[in-house]
Structure formats: structure tokens, C-alpha cells
Design an enzyme around this catalytic site. Structure first.
Site, PDB file in Angstrom:
ATOM      1  N   SER A 137       0.836  -1.201   0.000  1.00 50.08           N
ATOM      2  CA  SER A 137       0.000   0.000   0.000  1.00 50.08           C
ATOM      3  C   SER A 137       0.867   1.246   0.000  1.00 50.08           C
ATOM      4  CB  SER A 137      -0.841  -0.027   1.280  1.00 50.08           C
ATOM      5  OG  SER A 137      -1.407   1.230   1.512  1.00 50.08           O
TER       6      SER A 137
ATOM      7  N   TYR B 211      -2.398  -1.124  11.099  1.00 50.90           N
ATOM      8  CA  TYR B 211      -2.607  -1.696   9.765  1.00 50.90           C
ATOM      9  C   TYR B 211      -1.469  -1.277   8.825  1.00 50.90           C
ATOM     10  CZ  TYR B 211      -3.869  -1.416   4.907  1.00 50.90           C
ATOM     11  OH  TYR B 211      -3.803  -1.486   3.535  1.00 50.90           O
TER      12      TYR B 211
ATOM     13  N   LYS C 252       1.688  -3.451   7.065  1.00 50.64           N
ATOM     14  CA  LYS C 252       2.031  -3.526   5.631  1.00 50.64           C
ATOM     15  C   LYS C 252       3.526  -3.260   5.446  1.00 50.64           C
ATOM     16  CE  LYS C 252      -1.734  -4.573   3.458  1.00 50.64           C
ATOM     17  NZ  LYS C 252      -1.946  -5.637   2.482  1.00 50.64           N
TER      18      LYS C 252
HETATM   19  N1  UFG Z   1     -12.761  10.639   3.556  1.00 49.45           N
HETATM   20  C1  UFG Z   1     -13.806  11.452   3.949  1.00 49.45           C
HETATM   21  N2  UFG Z   1     -14.897  10.875   4.532  1.00 49.45           N
HETATM   22  C2  UFG Z   1     -14.992   9.533   4.738  1.00 49.45           C
HETATM   23  C3  UFG Z   1     -13.908   8.699   4.321  1.00 49.45           C
HETATM   24  C4  UFG Z   1     -12.813   9.300   3.746  1.00 49.45           C
HETATM   25  O1  UFG Z   1     -13.765  12.664   3.780  1.00 49.45           O
HETATM   26  O2  UFG Z   1     -16.016   9.069   5.269  1.00 49.45           O
HETATM   27  C5  UFG Z   1     -11.593  11.254   2.900  1.00 49.45           C
HETATM   28  C6  UFG Z   1     -10.292  11.061   3.668  1.00 49.45           C
HETATM   29  O3  UFG Z   1     -10.124  12.065   4.628  1.00 49.45           O
HETATM   30  C7  UFG Z   1      -9.274  11.093   2.535  1.00 49.45           C
HETATM   31  C8  UFG Z   1     -10.018  10.486   1.344  1.00 49.45           C
HETATM   32  O4  UFG Z   1     -11.412  10.612   1.667  1.00 49.45           O
HETATM   33  O5  UFG Z   1      -8.945  12.422   2.201  1.00 49.45           O
HETATM   34  C9  UFG Z   1      -9.705   9.014   1.118  1.00 49.45           C
HETATM   35  O6  UFG Z   1      -9.911   8.302   2.316  1.00 49.45           O
HETATM   36  P1  UFG Z   1      -9.976   6.696   2.346  1.00 49.45           P
HETATM   37  O7  UFG Z   1     -10.260   6.273   3.750  1.00 49.45           O
HETATM   38  O8  UFG Z   1     -10.893   6.202   1.288  1.00 49.45           O
HETATM   39  O9  UFG Z   1      -8.511   6.267   1.910  1.00 49.45           O
HETATM   40  P2  UFG Z   1      -7.096   6.642   2.569  1.00 49.45           P
HETATM   41  O10 UFG Z   1      -6.356   7.414   1.530  1.00 49.45           O
HETATM   42  O11 UFG Z   1      -7.213   7.209   3.908  1.00 49.45           O
HETATM   43  O12 UFG Z   1      -6.498   5.179   2.777  1.00 49.45           O
HETATM   44  C10 UFG Z   1      -6.425   4.297   1.693  1.00 49.45           C
HETATM   45  C11 UFG Z   1      -6.645   2.880   2.178  1.00 49.45           C
HETATM   46  C12 UFG Z   1      -5.548   2.401   3.025  1.00 49.45           C
HETATM   47  C13 UFG Z   1      -4.240   2.641   2.363  1.00 49.45           C
HETATM   48  C14 UFG Z   1      -4.102   4.072   1.940  1.00 49.45           C
HETATM   49  C15 UFG Z   1      -2.858   4.272   1.121  1.00 49.45           C
HETATM   50  O13 UFG Z   1      -7.825   2.797   2.949  1.00 49.45           O
HETATM   51  O14 UFG Z   1      -5.693   1.018   3.184  1.00 49.45           O
HETATM   52  O15 UFG Z   1      -5.194   4.432   1.114  1.00 49.45           O
HETATM   53  O16 UFG Z   1      -2.617   5.597   0.902  1.00 49.45           O
HETATM   54  F1  UFG Z   1      -3.254   2.336   3.222  1.00 49.45           F
END
Ligand code: UFG
Length: 335
Positions: free
Chosen positions: A124, A149, A153
Site C-alpha cells: 500500500s 494496519y 504492511k
Molecule cells: N474521507 C472522507 N470521509 C470519509 C472517508 C474518507 O472525507 O467518510 C476522505 C479522507 O479524509 C481522505 C479520502 O477521503 O482524504 C480518502 O480516504 P480513504 O479512507 O478512502 O482512503 P485513505 O487514503 O485514507 O487510505 C487508503 C486505504 C488504506 C491505504 C491508503 C494508502 O484505505 O488502506 O489508502 O494511501 F493504506
């Protein structure tokens, strides 16, 4: 090739199975359904016309794992099985480390003992931590991970790298995914997390279906075009195709590291707006506080994947939003 896909009934694993079968490979799956459903195996058959050979258990059960290697002539492994909920990992670090690290160790032990030379690992972009600069190349410095998590990884990458250094005829490939979203065009397989989703796209999907009332947008004061977080969203089918190429092409002994992303970042609000436009639905949202551990911007430099694998992400954000909604509608009809 006979390819073992661990976690092959999961969101990403199931799409990998489909692409492997369509590329002519035989697929063996181990999955304990801890975050997936048995029906998925039937859907893989509906899409491809072929069955995977399936084993149901957790790889922590070493005896059962060994039996799979005794019963099958496994040529290569794609190791996707892992616990992956960021929030839950903070509450259950012991379970996360035990599961994710031990299963990886057992896989490497089986590789050594059964002379399997090739493994592709679901890593990831989280291993880069909070990037100093974007886009991220494979040479970018690894960063501090902010939850068990993510740390697991990074540790799994390290375990696999050390094993390759000890067993020099192995090929170990670390595929660093950016943000996989979307679903298979058939609408049969996609992401349907148990409980309240952690990730953006499944949350949007559940707000659009009316299952959840409102999306919380985590922060609008980041240093980005509209203040919301920017990520590199990649269609899960493109991602799965990247695995087929990686397992076929990264056969030279060594450690191969490759980003799988599109190279383009979109903000949370751009995702919401695109989803609404493409699907003609409303996604209610409200701005909330920043989520701890989140970074402002993260996107890939996908040059290496293009040069070494001949892989480029082909699907657009419109495709990702359309396919997610198509999957969601099918799910609702089936319920
Ligand atoms: N977000 C919101 N509201 C939500 C969920 C997410 O505004 O309910 C925003 C987050 O703040 C972020 C974006 O949407 O800016 C993406 O969030 P995600 O949770 O979808 O993804 P992340 O980038 O936080 O994490 C993902 C995977 C992880 C991985 C990571 C690698 O979930 O497993 O990318 O960068 F490790």
C-alpha cells in the site's frame, strides 16, 4: 500457471482471480470469509465461466496451509489476505499484527519448503507515510505509518524483502496500491464492507442508496485546490490487471517494487461531484473535522509500471463512479 491467491474472495482478490482466469491461468484460493462472502466464488464463475479451486480457512492454520501446497503444484502466489481496517487496527493491534505478519511468515515458509519462486504482495502507498513531495516514486523515502494496519504492511514488505535476501532465487514483488475503487463491469463483484465503511467510495455508495444519511467530509482546510484531501483513485480492474502483468513479468530473482496508481489526484469533493454527475444521484455531505492520521495529498508516479510492466491505468474517474453505482444497484436488488 497455477497461482495461489490468498484472500481471493475479497474485494481486490476477487477481481484479481477474474483477470488471472481471463489471462489463462489456473487459480487456487484460500479465504476465511472474515471480510468476504462465499457467493463471490459463484460470481467469479459467472463472469469467467471457470471455477477457482477453493479452500476455506485462515492461513494462521499452518497445517491446512501446508496441505494446499501438498495437493497443488503452485507456481506463484499473490498474497492479498490481511486485515485491513485502519480504525479497527488501532483498537486491535495484537490481532492485526498476529494475523498479518504470521500469515506472511507462513507463506514465505511454504515458498521455501515447496520451492515456489514467485510472490506478488498487496502492499500500500501507506508505507510512504506523509510524503515530502508528490508524485511518489518507488524511490521516495518510506515514512512513518500512523496505525497498526499501515505498520503491518510496512513490516510485511520488510519480511518479504529479508526472505528474498536469504533465498536469492526468489522473486518478490511489492505492489504499492494507491486508492482502489470501482467494481467489475458486470456489477457482480465489488466492495461491500461489513458495517460502517471506513473508506470514501463505499461510504458515498451507502449515502447514495440511502443506507447512510450523510457523508462526513474529513476537513476542508488542507492545502489543496478545494481544501479537501487529494488521493490517487484507481479502478480495481486496472489494479487487478497490474497483478497479472506483475506475476508474469517480474520473474527475475530479486525484490521488485512497483506503484499502482493513475498519477492523477482528485479531492474528496471532486469525487462526490463526479459520482453525482455520472450517476444522476444526490450525495448529502457535511464538512467535519480532519480525521487523525490523514494526509493532505497523495498520488503516484506510475512511470515504472509503464516501463517495466507495460501497464497504464485505462479507466477514468467516471468509469470508477459508474461501476461502483452499478454494483450498488445490483446489491440492493438482490437484498
Ligand atoms: N474521507 C472522507 N470521509 C470519509 C472517508 C474518507 O472525507 O467518510 C476522505 C479522507 O479524509 C481522505 C479520502 O477521503 O482524504 C480518502 O480516504 P480513504 O479512507 O478512502 O482512503 P485513505 O487514503 O485514507 O487510505 C487508503 C486505504 C488504506 C491505504 C491508503 C494508502 O484505505 O488502506 O489508502 O494511501 F493504506
Amino acid at each position: 500457471m497455477n497461482i495461489l491467491v490468498t484472500g481471493g474472495a475479497g474485494y481486490i482478490g476477487s477481481h484479481i482471480c477474474v483477470e488471472l482466469i481471463e489471462a489463462g491461468h489456473n487459480v487456487i484460493v484460500i479465504d476465511d470469509f472474515s471480510n468476504s462472502k462465499p457467493e463471490v466464488l459463484g460470481y467469479i464463475r459467472d463472469i469467467t465461466g471457470r471455477d477457482v479451486k477453493f479452500y476455506e480457512f485462515n492461513i494462521l492454520d499452518e497445517e491446512k496451509t501446508e496441505r494446499v501446497f501438498q495437493e497443488n503444484q503452485i507456481d506463484s502466489i499473490i498474497h492479498c489476505a490481511a486485515f485491513k481496517a485502519v480504525g479497527e487496527s488501532v483498537i486491535k493491534p495484537i490481532e492485526y499484527y498476529t494475523n498479518n505478519l504470521t500469515t506472511t511468515l507462513i507463506m514465505t515458509k511454504m515458498m521455501r519448503d515447496y520451492h515456489v519462486k514467485n510472490i506478488v504482495f498487496s502492499s500500500s502507498a501507506t508505507v510512504y507515510g506523509d510524503p515530502e513531495t508528490v508524485p511518489l516514486t518507488e524511490e521516495s523515502r518510506l515514512g512513518e505509518t500512523t496505525n497498526p494496519y499501515g505498520t503491518s504492511k510496512a513490516m510485511m514488505e520488510r519480511i518479504l524483502t529479508d526472505v528474498q535476501h536469504a533465498y536469492k532465487d526468489m522473486s518478490v514483488t511489492l505492489l504499492r496500491y494507491f486508492n482502489p475503487i470501482g467494481a467489475h463491469a458486470s456489477g457482480l463483484i465489488g466492495e461491500d464492507p461489513k458495517g460502517i465503511p471506513n473508506n470514501l467510495m463505499p461510504y458515498i455508495m451507502k449515502v447514495a442508496t440511502g443506507e447512510l444519511p450523510c457523508l462526513g467530509v474529513f476537513g476542508d482546510d488542507y492545502d489543496t485546490s478545494d481544501g479537501t484531501g487529494v488521493r490517487d483513485y484507481i479502478h480495481v480492474v486496472d489494479l487487478a490487471k497490474g497483478h497479472v502483468l506483475a506475476i508474469e513479468k517480474y520473474t527475475e530473482p530479486g525484490v521488485h517494487i512497483c506503484n499502482l496508481g493513475t498519477g492523477k489526484g482528485y479531492s474528496v469533493l471532486e469525487i462526490v461531484k463526479t459520482f453525482e454527475k455520472v450517476n444522476g444521484v444526490k450525495v448529502n455531505y457535511e464538512i467535519k473535522a480532519r480525521r487523525p492520521g490523514d494526509i493532505a495529498t497523495c498520488y503516484a508516479d506510475p512511470t515504472r509500471a509503464k516501463q517495466q510492466l507495460g501497464w497504464v491505468a485505462e479507466k477514468t474517474l467516471d468509469d470508477m463512479c459508474r461501476d461502483t453505482w452499478n454494483f450498488a444497484k445490483k446489491q440492493t436488488c438482490d437484498k
